[in-house]
Design a protein around this motif. Structure first.
Motif, PDB file in Angstrom:
ATOM      1  N   ILE A  83       0.882  -1.175   0.000  1.00  0.00           N
ATOM      2  CA  ILE A  83       0.000   0.000   0.000  1.00  0.00           C
ATOM      3  C   ILE A  83       0.912   1.214   0.000  1.00  0.00           C
ATOM      4  O   ILE A  83       1.742   1.356   0.896  1.00  0.00           O
ATOM      5  N   HIS A  84       0.777   2.064  -1.003  1.00  0.00           N
ATOM      6  CA  HIS A  84       1.660   3.226  -1.048  1.00  0.00           C
ATOM      7  C   HIS A  84       0.970   4.457  -0.459  1.00  0.00           C
ATOM      8  O   HIS A  84      -0.224   4.679  -0.655  1.00  0.00           O
ATOM      9  N   LEU A  85       1.752   5.221   0.288  1.00  0.00           N
ATOM     10  CA  LEU A  85       1.306   6.480   0.889  1.00  0.00           C
ATOM     11  C   LEU A  85       1.952   7.616   0.113  1.00  0.00           C
ATOM     12  O   LEU A  85       3.181   7.680   0.009  1.00  0.00           O
ATOM     13  N   ASN A  86       1.160   8.517  -0.402  1.00  0.00           N
ATOM     14  CA  ASN A  86       1.698   9.536  -1.303  1.00  0.00           C
ATOM     15  C   ASN A  86       0.933  10.854  -1.219  1.00  0.00           C
ATOM     16  O   ASN A  86       0.650  11.495  -2.237  1.00  0.00           O
ATOM     17  N   ALA A  87       0.620  11.284   0.003  1.00  0.00           N
ATOM     18  CA  ALA A  87      -0.187  12.499   0.159  1.00  0.00           C
ATOM     19  C   ALA A  87       0.474  13.710  -0.493  1.00  0.00           C
ATOM     20  O   ALA A  87      -0.208  14.539  -1.116  1.00  0.00           O
ATOM     21  N   VAL A  88       1.799  13.837  -0.353  1.00  0.00           N
ATOM     22  CA  VAL A  88       2.485  15.000  -0.932  1.00  0.00           C
ATOM     23  C   VAL A  88       2.377  14.965  -2.451  1.00  0.00           C
ATOM     24  O   VAL A  88       2.102  15.989  -3.101  1.00  0.00           O
ATOM     25  N   GLN A  89       2.569  13.783  -3.045  1.00  0.00           N
ATOM     26  CA  GLN A  89       2.401  13.660  -4.490  1.00  0.00           C
ATOM     27  C   GLN A  89       0.984  14.036  -4.911  1.00  0.00           C
ATOM     28  O   GLN A  89       0.793  14.747  -5.907  1.00  0.00           O
ATOM     29  N   GLU A  90       0.014  13.571  -4.158  1.00  0.00           N
ATOM     30  CA  GLU A  90      -1.388  13.817  -4.542  1.00  0.00           C
ATOM     31  C   GLU A  90      -1.735  15.302  -4.540  1.00  0.00           C
ATOM     32  O   GLU A  90      -2.454  15.773  -5.422  1.00  0.00           O
ATOM     33  N   ILE A  91      -1.228  16.061  -3.570  1.00  0.00           N
ATOM     34  CA  ILE A  91      -1.611  17.477  -3.531  1.00  0.00           C
ATOM     35  C   ILE A  91      -0.964  18.272  -4.663  1.00  0.00           C
ATOM     36  O   ILE A  91      -1.483  19.314  -5.073  1.00  0.00           O
ATOM     37  N   VAL A  92       0.168  17.772  -5.176  1.00  0.00           N
ATOM     38  CA  VAL A  92       0.814  18.453  -6.298  1.00  0.00           C
ATOM     39  C   VAL A  92       0.218  17.993  -7.625  1.00  0.00           C
ATOM     40  O   VAL A  92       0.137  18.763  -8.580  1.00  0.00           O
ATOM     41  N   MET A  93      -0.232  16.746  -7.687  1.00  0.00           N
ATOM     42  CA  MET A  93      -0.816  16.197  -8.906  1.00  0.00           C
ATOM     43  C   MET A  93      -2.068  16.987  -9.284  1.00  0.00           C
ATOM     44  O   MET A  93      -2.980  17.142  -8.466  1.00  0.00           O
TER      45      MET A  93
ATOM     46  N   ARG B 220       4.255  18.357 -14.417  1.00  0.00           N
ATOM     47  CA  ARG B 220       3.044  18.151 -15.210  1.00  0.00           C
ATOM     48  C   ARG B 220       2.074  19.320 -15.083  1.00  0.00           C
ATOM     49  O   ARG B 220       1.074  19.367 -15.807  1.00  0.00           O
ATOM     50  N   ARG B 221       2.353  20.251 -14.169  1.00  0.00           N
ATOM     51  CA  ARG B 221       1.486  21.416 -13.979  1.00  0.00           C
ATOM     52  C   ARG B 221       1.897  22.522 -14.946  1.00  0.00           C
ATOM     53  O   ARG B 221       3.088  22.804 -15.110  1.00  0.00           O
ATOM     54  N   SER B 222       0.947  23.155 -15.566  1.00  0.00           N
ATOM     55  CA  SER B 222       1.282  24.214 -16.530  1.00  0.00           C
ATOM     56  C   SER B 222       2.003  25.366 -15.856  1.00  0.00           C
ATOM     57  O   SER B 222       2.871  26.010 -16.441  1.00  0.00           O
ATOM     58  N   SER B 223       1.674  25.621 -14.577  1.00  0.00           N
ATOM     59  CA  SER B 223       2.284  26.748 -13.874  1.00  0.00           C
ATOM     60  C   SER B 223       3.542  26.357 -13.111  1.00  0.00           C
ATOM     61  O   SER B 223       4.348  27.226 -12.760  1.00  0.00           O
ATOM     62  N   GLY B 224       3.731  25.066 -12.844  1.00  0.00           N
ATOM     63  CA  GLY B 224       4.886  24.622 -12.075  1.00  0.00           C
ATOM     64  C   GLY B 224       5.026  25.344 -10.749  1.00  0.00           C
ATOM     65  O   GLY B 224       6.138  25.703 -10.343  1.00  0.00           O
ATOM     66  N   ASP B 225       3.913  25.534 -10.048  1.00  0.00           N
ATOM     67  CA  ASP B 225       3.902  26.431  -8.902  1.00  0.00           C
ATOM     68  C   ASP B 225       4.037  25.714  -7.555  1.00  0.00           C
ATOM     69  O   ASP B 225       3.773  26.296  -6.512  1.00  0.00           O
ATOM     70  N   TYR B 226       4.455  24.450  -7.571  1.00  0.00           N
ATOM     71  CA  TYR B 226       4.644  23.716  -6.315  1.00  0.00           C
ATOM     72  C   TYR B 226       6.110  23.390  -6.062  1.00  0.00           C
ATOM     73  O   TYR B 226       6.431  22.464  -5.320  1.00  0.00           O
ATOM     74  N   GLY B 227       7.010  24.153  -6.638  1.00  0.00           N
ATOM     75  CA  GLY B 227       8.427  23.898  -6.445  1.00  0.00           C
ATOM     76  C   GLY B 227       8.882  23.999  -4.999  1.00  0.00           C
ATOM     77  O   GLY B 227       9.911  23.423  -4.621  1.00  0.00           O
ATOM     78  N   PHE B 228       8.122  24.691  -4.178  1.00  0.00           N
ATOM     79  CA  PHE B 228       8.532  24.904  -2.788  1.00  0.00           C
ATOM     80  C   PHE B 228       8.480  23.634  -1.939  1.00  0.00           C
ATOM     81  O   PHE B 228       8.999  23.614  -0.827  1.00  0.00           O
TER      82      PHE B 228
END
Length: 352
Positions: free
Chosen positions: A145-155, A222-230
Motif C-alpha cells: 500500500i503506497h502512501l503519497n499524500a504530498v504527491q497527490e496534492i501536487v498532482m 506536469r502542472r502548466s504553472s509549475g507552482d509547487y516547487g517549494f
C-alpha cells in the motif's frame, strides 16, 4: 488520461535521475576493522522478516503499469526479476481498478516471472475488495500500500482526502489474504507513522525516503504553472527514517535514494531487512535494455557480498552489528529527534 499520466511519470522519473548526487546515505560510514574480514564463501545474502524468507536482501521497487508502454517496461522488469531472483513490486494498480482493460500491463509481471516473489500495489484509498482484486490478478505473494499524500496534492488531478487512510489500511490488512507492506513514495515514514502501522497489523514498513525519485517534482513538472516547487525538498531520507524507527519492533525496508551497493549495505546496517531500488534500475533498463539491468543487478549482488566479506558480516542481519558513524545532516536529524548515535559505535565481535 491515465495512460498519458503513467507515461509522463516514467519520462520525468528517468529525466531526474542523477546517480552522482549526494544524499544522506553519504552521512553513514563504516569504521574499518582491518582484521574483521571473513571468507566470501561463508557469506549468505539470504534475509528474513516476519516469517518470510528471501534469497537476497534486494528488490525491485514499485514503478509503473497502466499503459501499453509501461506494460512493456513491466514485461522487461519481470524478466530481469526472473533471471536474477530478486523480488519485485508492481507499480500502482489504480489504473487497473479504474479500467480493467489495463490488466495485461500488470499481469505480465506474473506471466514472465511465474515463481518469483511478487508484490501487488494499491493506494490507501483502495477498499479491501479492490486490494484483493489486485492481489488476485497478479497471484501476488504480498501487497504494497503506497502512501503519497504530498504527491497527490501536487498532482493536478490528485486526491485531496486522506483522513480515511488509516481505517482503509486496517480493512485491507484484514481482507487482503497476503502480508501487507506499507511504503512511502519518497517522503519518508516517521517513527510515529511506523508505530501506527504496527498497531494496524502491517507486516513491513518500507520507509521510502527522500533522495531518490521525487514525485512532487514529477507532478509539478506536469502542472502548466509549475507552482509547487517549494515542496521539492519535503520529507525525511531513508537513513533518517531507519534511525527514527529502529526500536519500533516492525520490520523495515529501505528505499529512496539507493544509488549503488554500498547504499544497500548501509541500509541493512541501519536495520533494514531488505533494500528496494527503482529509479536507478529504471534508468538502466530504458537506456540499455533488460540484459544490461540483469548484469547490473547480478554485479550488485556480488558487490554486496564483497562488502559484507570485508565487514565480517556472514548475513545481512549481521550488518546491523557493524560499527557505523553518523555525521552531517543525518546526525543533526538524530539530535533533533533524540536519537543516540553513539549506540551505533558497536565493535564487531569477530575483531580480535
Amino acid at each position: 488520461m491515465i495512460a498519458d499520466r503513467k507515461n509522463d511519470h516514467v519520462r520525468l522519473a528517468a529525466a531526474q535521475h542523477r546517480p552522482d548526487d549526494a544524499n544522506e546515505f553519504d552521512d553513514v560510514t563504516f569504521l574499518h576493522h582491518a582484521l574483521a574480514g571473513i571468507d566470501q564463501a561463508d557469506v549468505s545474502l539470504a534475509t528474513g522478516f516476519a516469517g518470510i524468507g528471501w534469497d537476497v536482501p534486494l528488490y525491485v521497487n514499485a514503478m509503473t503499469g497502466g499503459s501499453a508502454k509501461t506494460g512493456d517496461i513491466n514485461r522487461d522488469l519481470a524478466i530481469v526479476a526472473r533471471e536474477t531472483g530478486v523480488p519485485i513490486a508492481s507499480g500502482s494498480m489504480s489504473a487497473f481498478l479504474k479500467d480493467p482493460s489495463t490488466a495485461g500491463t500488470f499481469r505480465v509481471l506474473r506471466d514472465e516471472n511465474p515463481h518469483g516473489f511478487l508484490m501487488a500495489n494499491v493506494n490507501a484509498n483502495a477498499t479491501a475488495v479492490q486490494a484483493r482484486r489486485a492481489v488476485d490478478l497478479l497471484e501476488a505473494d504480498a501487497l504494497q500500500i503506497h502512501l503519497n499524500a504530498v504527491q497527490e496534492i501536487v498532482m493536478p488531478e490528485g486526491d485531496r482526502s486522506f483522513r480515511a487512510w488509516g481505517a482503509r489500511i486496517e480493512e485491507i490488512v484484514e481482507g487482503a489474504g497476503v502480508p501487507v507492506f506499507v511504503k512511502e513514495v519518497g517522503f519518508g515514514l516517521s517513527r510515529e507513522t511506523v508505530l501506527c502501522l504496527r498497531k494496524m497489523g502491517v507486516t513491513v514498513a518500507d520507509v521510502g525516503g527522500r533522495g531518490g525519485t521525487n514525485f512532487a517534482r514529477i507532478e509539478n513538472g506536469r502542472r502548466s504553472s509549475g507552482d509547487y516547487g517549494f515542496v521539492d525538498g519535503w520529507g525525511q531520507s531513508a537513513p533518517a527514517c531507519l534511525l527514527d524507527a529502529s526500536d519500533v519492533g516492525l520490520p523495515l525496508f529501505a528505499s529512496g535514494g539507493v544509488r549503488h551497493p554500498l547504499d544497500v549495505v548501509r541500509g541493512l546496517a541501519l536495520g533494514a531487512s531488505a533494500v528496494g531500488v527503482a529509479g536507478t534500475f529504471l534508468k538502466t533498463l530504458l537506456d540499455d535494455g533488460p540484459g544490461a539491468l540483469i548484469t547490473k543487478i547480478t554485479t550488485w549482488l556480488d558487490q554486496i557480498a564483497s562488502i559484507m566479506t570485508v565487514l565480517g558480516a556472514r548475513t545481512p542481519a549481521d550488518l546491523a552489528r557493524c560499527e557505523v558513524r553518523i555525521r552531517g545532516g543525518l546526525r543533526e536529524f538524530c539530535t533533533d529527534r533524540g536519537i543516540d548515535v553513539h549506540r551505533f559505535a558497536r565493535p564487531f565481535p569477530t575483531v580480535p
